[in-house]
Design an enzyme around this catalytic site. Sequence first.
Site, mmCIF file in Angstrom:
data_model
loop_
_atom_site.group_PDB
_atom_site.id
_atom_site.type_symbol
_atom_site.label_atom_id
_atom_site.label_comp_id
_atom_site.label_asym_id
_atom_site.label_seq_id
_atom_site.Cartn_x
_atom_site.Cartn_y
_atom_site.Cartn_z
ATOM 1 C CB SER A 124 -0.895 -0.002 1.246
ATOM 2 O OG SER A 124 -1.521 1.234 1.441
ATOM 3 C CE1 TYR A 148 -3.600 -2.415 5.394
ATOM 4 C CE2 TYR A 148 -2.920 -0.357 4.373
ATOM 5 C CZ TYR A 148 -3.409 -1.639 4.270
ATOM 6 O OH TYR A 148 -3.697 -2.153 3.022
#
Length: 320
Positions: A124, A148
């Site tokens: 990501s 994350y």
Amino acid sequence: MHIVITGGAGFLGQRLLARLLERGELDGQAIRRLTLIDQVEPQVPTATDVEIVPLAMDITAPRALDALLAERPTVIYHLAAVVSSAAEGDLDLGMRVNFDATRALLEGCRHHALAETRLIMASSVAAYGGDLPDILDDMTALQPQNSYGTQKAMCELLINDYGRRGLVDGRVLRLPTITIRPGRPNAAASSFASSILREPLNGEEATCPVPTDLALFVMSPGRVIEALIHGAEVPRTDWAPFRAFMLPGITVTVAEMLEALGEVAGEEAVSRVRHEPDEAITAIVSNWPARFDTAKARRLGFEGDRNLREIIEAFIRERS
């Protein structure tokens, strides 16, 4: 060819399944079997010549994937993840799903000597953060500012090292923010990037929690799926020396997203977007960079969207 997809019940997993079935082959080899893994049994079509095996499984359980890895799959798409806001809200859950399960998967590949298996993980833009240059490239240092992104960055380093050692053919694609996702908003901090377009296009109201001058690096679902497929077909040697890079997205501000919405669907659609600032969401996404030099991805044949209007029109075509 046997292909495994973790997160197979999810949005990307289901779209990847459909596209692979449509193609019928990958890298010149016929697809004979597709195994889909998720917490709940993934939905699968019945009318197909390909053997499809849906499995409800907790991939964080000890040796959960052992029996499957013993079958020596050709390609593993590792899409299972806890999304950004959920990982920020529950550190233990994020670590268990996003990092520990990935490490266990890599160790399973090592144990079963799957040196030729192509392991493709979706990373990501959240792996970046901190004090960044105006334009990033693939070798910009990873300084994630949320759990994350940190978990994804750790996985990238592990996959690269296992790939360097020849223990698995590890490949990492850093995904831009995906828009427009179908369905309903989820726990991802970037969920608004779809909802402020999707809901107005569906005649519904949406909430924008961030300033309109916030810039995002985005990519359409269709381009992401094609990138995942292409990622399995690029020759192994072309990925070195570091096996992770950013896909070619486009940079847009929230204001430009709303302007494009107005151009396609009219000002009535734009008026359905309410602006309600959310400091927690803004704090997460404002640390995600929005401008990249994606020369490596383009050199390897990955393609991005041309503009935001193209993304919106693609969503309208798929919806109809």
